[in-house]
Design an enzyme around this catalytic site. Structure first.
Site, PDB file in Angstrom:
ATOM      1  N   CYS A  50       5.724  11.990  -4.631  1.00 24.46           N
ATOM      2  CA  CYS A  50       4.468  11.272  -4.836  1.00 24.46           C
ATOM      3  C   CYS A  50       4.697   9.952  -5.584  1.00 24.46           C
ATOM      4  CB  CYS A  50       3.496  12.126  -5.647  1.00 24.46           C
ATOM      5  SG  CYS A  50       2.766  13.491  -4.736  1.00 24.46           S
ATOM      6  N   GLU A  52       3.155   8.849  -8.196  1.00 23.60           N
ATOM      7  CA  GLU A  52       3.160   9.043  -9.656  1.00 23.60           C
ATOM      8  C   GLU A  52       4.558   9.460 -10.118  1.00 23.60           C
ATOM      9  OE1 GLU A  52       1.088  10.239  -7.401  1.00 23.60           O
ATOM     10  OE2 GLU A  52      -0.926  10.549  -8.187  1.00 23.60           O
TER      11      GLU A  52
HETATM   12  N1  THU Z   1       0.334  11.529  -2.637  1.00 24.28           N
HETATM   13  C1  THU Z   1       0.722  10.772  -3.712  1.00 24.28           C
HETATM   14  O1  THU Z   1       1.742  10.053  -3.647  1.00 24.28           O
HETATM   15  N2  THU Z   1      -0.030  10.820  -4.823  1.00 24.28           N
HETATM   16  C2  THU Z   1      -1.220  11.452  -4.938  1.00 24.28           C
HETATM   17  O2  THU Z   1      -1.854  11.380  -5.972  1.00 24.28           O
HETATM   18  C3  THU Z   1      -1.752  12.200  -3.787  1.00 24.28           C
HETATM   19  C4  THU Z   1      -0.804  12.410  -2.662  1.00 24.28           C
HETATM   20  C5  THU Z   1       1.122  11.421  -1.387  1.00 24.28           C
HETATM   21  C6  THU Z   1       1.985  12.590  -1.038  1.00 24.28           C
HETATM   22  C7  THU Z   1       2.129  12.406   0.465  1.00 24.28           C
HETATM   23  O3  THU Z   1       3.184  11.482   0.714  1.00 24.28           O
HETATM   24  C8  THU Z   1       0.820  11.766   0.880  1.00 24.28           C
HETATM   25  O4  THU Z   1       0.249  11.242  -0.294  1.00 24.28           O
HETATM   26  C9  THU Z   1      -0.159  12.734   1.535  1.00 24.28           C
HETATM   27  O5  THU Z   1      -0.326  13.870   0.772  1.00 24.28           O
END
Ligand code: THU
Length: 130
Positions: A50, A52
């Site tokens: 992610c 974050e």
């Molecule tokens: N994702 C993030 O990077 N941060 C978030 O807060 C929510 C989800 C990403 C993970 C994945 O690559 C995509 O968003 C869909 O879930």
């Protein structure tokens, strides 16, 4: 550049060919520096990371372990909120009074206390025996 602007800029570099959902995150460390991260997906889906997590890794790699503010942005209908795992990751390094700004690409913004993101967080003291 504001934290949201930094998050919006790094979102452009997100690698999200599987979900097509690009996310950007930026945080302000205790020293005042800004660190950015974007989501990095993988063909083996669970290996993706992610935005974050990327921003936190950049801060730690630079030798810092504390931040006071974090912003997350995505092209979502409402301001995007961190997943459960990221809430725990954020909690590890956020100061007690840290603030999180959640944003949508269209300009909707919500701000809340990081402490309110993860009620009942798993904390180190739970690993201590009485
Ligand atoms: N994702 C993030 O990077 N941060 C978030 O807060 C929510 C989800 C990403 C993970 C994945 O690559 C995509 O968003 C869909 O879930």
């Amino acid at each position: 550049m504001s934290l949201i602007e930094a998050a919006r800029a790094v979102r452009e570099n997100a690698y999200a060919p599987y979900s097509n959902f690009k996310v950007g995150a930026a945080l302000k460390s205790a020293s005042g520096k800004t660190y950015q991260g974007c989501n990095v997906e993988n063909v083996a889906y669970p290996q993706g990371t992610c935005a974050e997590a990327g921003a936190i890794a950049a801060m730690v790699a630079a030798g810092e372990t504390s931040f006071t503010e974090i912003a997350v942005i995505a092209d979502s209908p409402v301001p995007v909120t961190p997943c459960g795992g990221c809430r725990q990751k954020i909690f590890e390094f956020a100061t007690a009074d840290a603030v999180i700004t959640l944003a949508s690409l269209s300009g909707e913004v919500t701000t809340m206390a990081v402490a309110d993101l993860l009620p009942g967080a798993f904390v180190k003291s739970q690993m201590e025996r009485v």
